[in-house]
Design a protein around this motif. Structure first.
Motif, short mmCIF file in Angstrom:
data_model
loop_
_atom_site.label_atom_id
_atom_site.label_comp_id
_atom_site.label_asym_id
_atom_site.label_seq_id
_atom_site.Cartn_x
_atom_site.Cartn_y
_atom_site.Cartn_z
N PRO A 60 -38.27 58.63 -21.32
CA PRO A 60 -38.37 59.34 -22.60
C PRO A 60 -39.67 60.11 -22.77
N GLY A 61 -40.71 59.78 -22.03
CA GLY A 61 -41.99 60.45 -22.22
C GLY A 61 -42.25 61.59 -21.28
N ASP A 62 -41.30 61.93 -20.41
CA ASP A 62 -41.53 62.99 -19.43
C ASP A 62 -41.68 64.37 -20.06
N ASP A 63 -40.82 64.67 -21.04
CA ASP A 63 -40.84 66.00 -21.66
C ASP A 63 -40.72 65.82 -23.17
N PRO A 64 -41.75 65.34 -23.85
CA PRO A 64 -41.64 65.00 -25.27
C PRO A 64 -41.42 66.20 -26.18
N GLN A 65 -41.81 67.39 -25.75
CA GLN A 65 -41.61 68.59 -26.57
C GLN A 65 -40.40 69.41 -26.13
N GLY A 66 -39.67 68.91 -25.13
CA GLY A 66 -38.51 69.64 -24.63
C GLY A 66 -37.27 68.77 -24.66
N LEU A 67 -36.90 68.24 -23.49
CA LEU A 67 -35.67 67.46 -23.38
C LEU A 67 -35.70 66.20 -24.24
N GLY A 68 -36.83 65.55 -24.31
CA GLY A 68 -36.92 64.30 -25.06
C GLY A 68 -37.32 64.44 -26.50
N TYR A 69 -37.34 65.67 -27.02
CA TYR A 69 -37.85 65.89 -28.37
C TYR A 69 -36.98 65.20 -29.43
N GLN A 70 -35.67 65.39 -29.35
CA GLN A 70 -34.78 64.84 -30.39
C GLN A 70 -34.81 63.32 -30.41
N SER A 71 -34.71 62.71 -29.23
CA SER A 71 -34.73 61.25 -29.17
C SER A 71 -36.07 60.70 -29.64
N ARG A 72 -37.14 61.39 -29.30
CA ARG A 72 -38.48 60.93 -29.70
C ARG A 72 -38.65 61.02 -31.21
N GLN A 73 -38.17 62.10 -31.81
CA GLN A 73 -38.28 62.26 -33.26
C GLN A 73 -37.42 61.22 -33.99
N ALA A 74 -36.27 60.86 -33.39
CA ALA A 74 -35.44 59.83 -34.01
C ALA A 74 -36.16 58.48 -34.04
N LYS A 75 -36.86 58.17 -32.96
CA LYS A 75 -37.62 56.91 -32.94
C LYS A 75 -38.78 56.95 -33.93
N TYR A 76 -39.43 58.11 -34.06
CA TYR A 76 -40.49 58.24 -35.05
C TYR A 76 -39.94 58.00 -36.46
N ALA A 77 -38.76 58.55 -36.73
CA ALA A 77 -38.16 58.37 -38.05
C ALA A 77 -37.86 56.90 -38.32
N LEU A 78 -37.29 56.22 -37.33
CA LEU A 78 -36.99 54.79 -37.50
C LEU A 78 -38.27 53.98 -37.70
N ALA A 79 -39.30 54.34 -36.96
CA ALA A 79 -40.55 53.59 -37.05
C ALA A 79 -41.27 53.82 -38.37
N SER A 80 -41.23 55.06 -38.88
CA SER A 80 -41.96 55.37 -40.10
C SER A 80 -41.35 54.71 -41.33
N GLY A 81 -40.08 54.33 -41.23
CA GLY A 81 -39.44 53.69 -42.38
C GLY A 81 -39.91 52.28 -42.63
N GLY A 82 -40.32 51.59 -41.58
CA GLY A 82 -40.78 50.22 -41.75
C GLY A 82 -39.65 49.30 -42.19
N VAL A 83 -40.00 48.36 -43.04
CA VAL A 83 -39.01 47.36 -43.48
C VAL A 83 -38.16 47.89 -44.62
N PHE A 84 -38.77 48.49 -45.62
CA PHE A 84 -38.05 48.91 -46.82
C PHE A 84 -37.86 50.42 -46.91
N GLY A 85 -38.47 51.19 -46.01
CA GLY A 85 -38.26 52.63 -46.01
C GLY A 85 -39.16 53.39 -46.96
N GLU A 86 -39.12 54.72 -46.82
CA GLU A 86 -39.91 55.60 -47.67
C GLU A 86 -39.27 55.85 -49.02
N GLY A 87 -38.03 55.46 -49.17
CA GLY A 87 -37.31 55.73 -50.41
C GLY A 87 -36.23 56.76 -50.19
N LEU A 88 -35.12 56.62 -50.89
CA LEU A 88 -33.99 57.54 -50.73
C LEU A 88 -34.41 58.97 -51.08
N GLY A 89 -34.22 59.89 -50.15
CA GLY A 89 -34.59 61.28 -50.34
C GLY A 89 -36.00 61.61 -49.94
#
Length: 440
Positions: free
Chosen positions: A214-243
């Motif tokens: 996943p780290g070979d091409d973080p701004q190209g081929l792996g961009y979408q998957s990497r951003q999805a993991k960032y989104a999951l991680a940034s939410g934490g336990v309870f999330g940022e809130g709906l919207g």
């Protein structure tokens, strides 16, 4: 009647939650593209309204009518899969020819093919008692029919949907009690074919590379998957809130479609993700229970296969969003954006609700109460008892769905044939008792 009430409640929860998440995940891109934050939400709402009509229709249809329409639905879906490949008829988007675009409305015939395969396959495989043929004989039209669909879908190209069709075909054979040795050979052949097809297209190879590196091409081929993991991680336990997700601000591509589970994690945290997983787990458990208790063998097989399809598609979507599987493009049922898939998925849930009304105790309760509150409110017809039940809804045999128990599998291994039907087993046991009494 609690099986029916639960399936209605789960369908309502998933559909409502899906609308809310589509509105939240698509508002930014919808506003940037057309000046309105509600464009994608309105389209999804129209798909849900059409799906609610399909859900109601599926609950009302008699079993005999569903079986009569299964073969025409299969033929129509195959014809549409052929037509969509013809230039000028099918719409091509990013090198794939998967859609019909009629008056600004897109329709994906491969979604119809999934439903048609479930209905037609279940109809063919439950004919064995009626026509006096073994399951192995009836498999002959089902497997080639599924293979034709898979080939046409691969030509679009759409390997993920072809894999879904293969899962449906395997579930049909599994729940009908097909010989495990032959079923294993078919599965192995399908896996090898999928691997070969994966390495024949560059974009599929890139998805596999991203999975393992996943780290070979973080701004190209792996961009979408990497951003999805960032989104999951940034939410934490309870999330940022709906919207309140920041990933949907053009950081995560397809945030409202294939990767909507990542937005759920960003806004609602681990609690929201686990709640979605729990809802789909409840659908699977309830669907298999309804299938086992359903008085009609056809509806039982349809429910079991449809439940497997829903659970497998949800697991694949969550798997590639979380980085456990390569990205395939399968949507999260009833939650991801997509009018065609949502409407047809609601039709499938309507079939499961129809099967819940055909449980023996449900039939007895409906007859006793004169229809029941839900039946009277929705003006549903009285469920017709299956030939395997008496007029009061009492079950004559323990399991109406074609058995797939350990005992049946062991007998199929010893004999090299399929699991015998209950009717055949009863005749054999009676003949054995008669012969024993004569000898004594």
């Amino acid at each position: 009647m609690w099986s029916l009430h639960l399936i209605l409640g789960l369908t309502t929860l998933l559909t409502t939650f899906g609308l809310a998440m589509v509105l939240s995940a698509s508002a930014v891109e919808s506003y940037v593209g057309g000046g309105s934050a509600y464009t994608f939400f309105v389209q999804q709402l129209l798909g849900v309204l059409l799906g609610l009509f399909a859900f109601y229709l599926a609950m009302r249809l008699p079993v005999r009518t569903i079986r009569m329409l299964s073969f025409p639905a299969f033929v129509v879906s195959v014809v549409m899969l052929i037509l969509v490949l013809i230039p000028g008829i099918g719409t091509e988007i990013q090198g794939s020819r998967r859609w019909f675009d009629i008056a600004g409305i897109s329709f994906q015939p491969s979604e119809l093919a999934k439903v048609a395969l479930v209905l037609w396959g279940a109809h063919m495989l439950t004919l064995r008692d009626r026509v006096g043929r073994s399951t192995r004989d009836l498999v002959i039209p089902v497997v080639p029919g599924a293979l034709v669909m898979c080939v046409l879908v691969v030509l679009q190209p759409n390997l993920s949907t072809a894999i879904t069709l293969a899962i449906i075909a395997m579930a049909l054979l599994w729940f009908v009690g097909f010989d495990l040795r032959i079923l294993g050979a078919i599965v192995a052949t399908g896996v090898v074919t999928a691997v070969i097809l994966t390495f024949t297209a560059g974009y599929r190879v890139n998805r596999v590379r991203v999975l393992f590196n996943p780290g070979d091409d973080p701004q190209g081929l792996g961009y979408q998957s990497r951003q999805a993991k960032y989104a999951l991680a940034s939410g934490g336990v309870f999330g940022e809130g709906l919207g309140q997700s920041t990933s949907k601000w053009n950081y995560l591509p397809n945030a409202y479609n294939d990767f909507i589970f990542a937005i759920i994690g960003d806004e609602l945290g681990i609690i929201g993700c686990l709640s979605v997983i729990a809802l789909f787990a409840a659908v699977v458990m309830l669907g298999l229970r309804i299938a086992r208790r359903c008085a009609d063998p056809f509806l039982g097989l349809v429910t079991a296969v449809a439940t497997t399809w829903i659970g497998a598609q949800a697991a694949i979507n969550i798997g590639y969003v979380t980085g456990l599987l390569p990205v395939t493009g399968l949507q999260l049922p009833l939650i991801s954006y997509g009018g065609t898939s949502t409407a047809l998925m609601l039709f499938v849930f309507g079939l499961i609700a129809n099967a819940a009304r055909h449980e023996p105790r449900a039939i007895a309760a409906i007859e006793k109460s004169g229809g029941g509150r839900i039946s009277r409110l929705l003006r549903l017809p009285m469920p017709q008892p299956s030939p395997t039940t008496d007029g009061r809804g009492a079950q004559r045999r323990r399991n109406s769905m074609p058995p797939n128990t350990t005992r049946g599998r062991e007998s199929s291994r010893r004999s090299g044939s399929t699991v015998p039907s209950d009717r055949t087993s009863t005749v054999r046991s009676r003949s054995t008792r008669t012969a024993g009494s004569r000898s004594s």
